[in-house]
Motif scaffolding. Sequence first.
Motif, PDB file in Angstrom:
ATOM      1  N   ALA A  48     -36.161  38.209  13.926  1.00 48.01           N
ATOM      2  CA  ALA A  48     -36.358  39.620  13.618  1.00 48.01           C
ATOM      3  C   ALA A  48     -36.775  39.781  12.163  1.00 48.01           C
ATOM      4  O   ALA A  48     -36.406  38.984  11.309  1.00 48.01           O
ATOM      5  CB  ALA A  48     -35.070  40.394  13.870  1.00 48.01           C
ATOM      6  N   ALA A  49     -37.543  40.840  11.919  1.00 51.62           N
ATOM      7  CA  ALA A  49     -37.895  41.220  10.546  1.00 51.62           C
ATOM      8  C   ALA A  49     -36.733  42.040   9.993  1.00 51.62           C
ATOM      9  O   ALA A  49     -36.478  43.148  10.457  1.00 51.62           O
ATOM     10  CB  ALA A  49     -39.184  42.040  10.543  1.00 51.62           C
ATOM     11  N   LEU A  50     -36.024  41.465   9.023  1.00 52.00           N
ATOM     12  CA  LEU A  50     -34.845  42.146   8.475  1.00 52.00           C
ATOM     13  C   LEU A  50     -34.903  42.182   6.951  1.00 52.00           C
ATOM     14  O   LEU A  50     -35.323  41.207   6.321  1.00 52.00           O
ATOM     15  CB  LEU A  50     -33.562  41.414   8.883  1.00 52.00           C
ATOM     16  N   CYS A  51     -34.419  43.288   6.382  1.00 48.45           N
ATOM     17  CA  CYS A  51     -34.266  43.350   4.930  1.00 48.45           C
ATOM     18  C   CYS A  51     -33.138  42.391   4.531  1.00 48.45           C
ATOM     19  O   CYS A  51     -32.302  42.016   5.359  1.00 48.45           O
ATOM     20  CB  CYS A  51     -33.972  44.778   4.477  1.00 48.45           C
ATOM     21  N   THR A  52     -33.113  42.019   3.265  1.00 52.62           N
ATOM     22  CA  THR A  52     -32.121  41.043   2.793  1.00 52.62           C
ATOM     23  C   THR A  52     -30.680  41.501   3.028  1.00 52.62           C
ATOM     24  O   THR A  52     -29.864  40.712   3.527  1.00 52.62           O
ATOM     25  CB  THR A  52     -32.362  40.721   1.304  1.00 52.62           C
ATOM     26  N   MET A  73     -28.169  42.132  15.837  1.00 51.26           N
ATOM     27  CA  MET A  73     -29.251  41.145  15.797  1.00 51.26           C
ATOM     28  C   MET A  73     -30.101  41.251  17.061  1.00 51.26           C
ATOM     29  O   MET A  73     -31.326  41.214  16.984  1.00 51.26           O
ATOM     30  CB  MET A  73     -28.669  39.733  15.662  1.00 51.26           C
ATOM     31  N   ASP A  74     -29.454  41.422  18.219  1.00 57.64           N
ATOM     32  CA  ASP A  74     -30.209  41.569  19.473  1.00 57.64           C
ATOM     33  C   ASP A  74     -31.126  42.787  19.399  1.00 57.64           C
ATOM     34  O   ASP A  74     -32.285  42.734  19.809  1.00 57.64           O
ATOM     35  CB  ASP A  74     -29.261  41.718  20.661  1.00 57.64           C
ATOM     36  N   ARG A  75     -30.595  43.896  18.875  1.00 55.35           N
ATOM     37  CA  ARG A  75     -31.404  45.104  18.757  1.00 55.35           C
ATOM     38  C   ARG A  75     -32.583  44.876  17.811  1.00 55.35           C
ATOM     39  O   ARG A  75     -33.708  45.276  18.087  1.00 55.35           O
ATOM     40  CB  ARG A  75     -30.543  46.273  18.262  1.00 55.35           C
ATOM     41  N   ALA A  76     -32.319  44.200  16.710  1.00 56.78           N
ATOM     42  CA  ALA A  76     -33.380  43.924  15.734  1.00 56.78           C
ATOM     43  C   ALA A  76     -34.484  43.068  16.361  1.00 56.78           C
ATOM     44  O   ALA A  76     -35.669  43.289  16.103  1.00 56.78           O
ATOM     45  CB  ALA A  76     -32.799  43.232  14.495  1.00 56.78           C
TER      46      ALA A  76
END
Length: 93
Positions: A48-52, A73-76
């Motif tokens: 997933a593309a996540l901010c830090t 995490m699943d949702r992301a």
Amino acid sequence: MTTATERKWFEAVASLETCSLCGVYGIQVAHSNQDRGMGQKSAPWMTAALCTPEHYEIDNGKNLSRDERRALMDRAIVITHDRLIRAGKLRLA
Ligand SMILES: [Zn+2]
């Protein structure tokens, strides 16, 4: 070792540039920890593309339970896949 498939996924997710959860600019390509253990690396598409801050919270955060972190995490990952498809970066063969 990085395979061609892993590299393609990494580049596609990185190209999204904004966080799949909060929309902030500047992301990390975050891997799901779920299939890990026993030396298993998670599949390259479980990313997933996540901010830090959210990446840290999901991997190590103390504010959420393990189930909450997994659900987030699943949702992301689902949102990341949706964004990749809408951007034309993920197509069926
Ligand atoms: Zn975020």
